[in-house]
Scaffold this motif. Sequence first.
Motif, short mmCIF file in Angstrom:
data_model
loop_
_atom_site.label_atom_id
_atom_site.label_comp_id
_atom_site.label_asym_id
_atom_site.label_seq_id
_atom_site.Cartn_x
_atom_site.Cartn_y
_atom_site.Cartn_z
N GLU A 11 27.86 56.91 -28.11
CA GLU A 11 27.16 58.06 -28.78
C GLU A 11 28.11 59.07 -28.85
O GLU A 11 28.81 59.59 -28.12
CB GLU A 11 25.78 58.27 -27.86
CG GLU A 11 24.79 57.23 -27.69
CD GLU A 11 23.73 57.67 -26.59
OE1 GLU A 11 22.78 57.68 -27.09
OE2 GLU A 11 24.20 57.58 -25.42
N ASP A 13 28.36 62.95 -31.70
CA ASP A 13 27.93 63.92 -32.46
C ASP A 13 29.06 64.25 -33.54
O ASP A 13 30.31 64.13 -33.30
CB ASP A 13 27.53 65.33 -31.86
CG ASP A 13 26.17 64.87 -30.92
OD1 ASP A 13 25.53 64.09 -31.20
OD2 ASP A 13 26.24 65.78 -29.99
N SER A 24 23.85 62.99 -35.16
CA SER A 24 24.33 62.38 -33.96
C SER A 24 24.44 60.93 -34.25
O SER A 24 23.47 60.13 -35.11
CB SER A 24 23.11 62.32 -32.73
OG SER A 24 23.04 63.77 -32.33
N SER A 43 22.26 56.59 -37.26
CA SER A 43 22.51 58.00 -37.29
C SER A 43 21.41 58.76 -37.60
O SER A 43 20.40 58.26 -38.47
CB SER A 43 23.77 58.45 -38.00
OG SER A 43 23.58 57.93 -39.25
N THR A 44 21.32 60.05 -37.43
CA THR A 44 20.28 60.83 -37.96
C THR A 44 20.81 62.22 -37.57
O THR A 44 21.85 62.55 -36.95
CB THR A 44 18.89 60.76 -37.04
OG1 THR A 44 18.01 61.43 -37.45
CG2 THR A 44 19.06 61.02 -35.48
N LYS A 46 20.87 65.71 -35.80
CA LYS A 46 21.06 65.94 -34.48
C LYS A 46 19.57 66.16 -33.70
O LYS A 46 19.27 65.55 -32.55
CB LYS A 46 22.29 66.98 -33.99
CG LYS A 46 22.19 66.98 -32.34
CD LYS A 46 23.43 67.78 -31.90
CE LYS A 46 23.58 67.87 -30.31
NZ LYS A 46 24.88 68.31 -29.93
N TYR A 49 17.57 63.15 -33.02
CA TYR A 49 18.27 61.96 -32.22
C TYR A 49 17.42 61.63 -31.14
O TYR A 49 16.95 60.36 -30.90
CB TYR A 49 19.56 62.35 -31.87
CG TYR A 49 20.46 61.08 -31.18
CD1 TYR A 49 20.86 60.23 -32.23
CD2 TYR A 49 20.43 61.16 -29.87
CE1 TYR A 49 21.39 58.99 -31.45
CE2 TYR A 49 21.24 59.80 -29.21
CZ TYR A 49 21.64 58.90 -30.06
OH TYR A 49 22.04 57.69 -29.58
N ARG A 53 16.03 57.53 -30.70
CA ARG A 53 17.05 56.84 -29.90
C ARG A 53 16.54 55.55 -29.79
O ARG A 53 17.15 54.46 -29.68
CB ARG A 53 17.55 57.39 -28.79
CG ARG A 53 18.68 56.94 -28.17
CD ARG A 53 19.03 57.64 -26.97
NE ARG A 53 20.28 56.73 -26.04
CZ ARG A 53 20.08 55.90 -25.28
NH1 ARG A 53 18.84 55.43 -25.07
NH2 ARG A 53 20.95 55.17 -24.69
#
Length: 67
Positions: A11, A13, A24, A43-44, A46, A49, A53
């Motif tokens: 993981e 950023d 993230s 991804s998305t 931050k 996230y 997840r």
Amino acid sequence: LKKEDGLTYFEYDFKNEDVNMEYSYLTVLFSEGNGVYWMVQFSTVKKDYDARRDTFIKWAKSVEFAD
């Protein structure tokens, strides 16, 4: 590098300075054997996230490769 529930992943950023947005990533590594490897990224932004997840993990577990 982390391992969890049969997945190998990392993981991280990234901040895109051009648009002043931070993202993230969840990057999952797969191996079919015989030296064949795949990398799938989710991804998305931050701030979203943590909420996404678990969905990314679920999707990663559903990845299949055709012969």
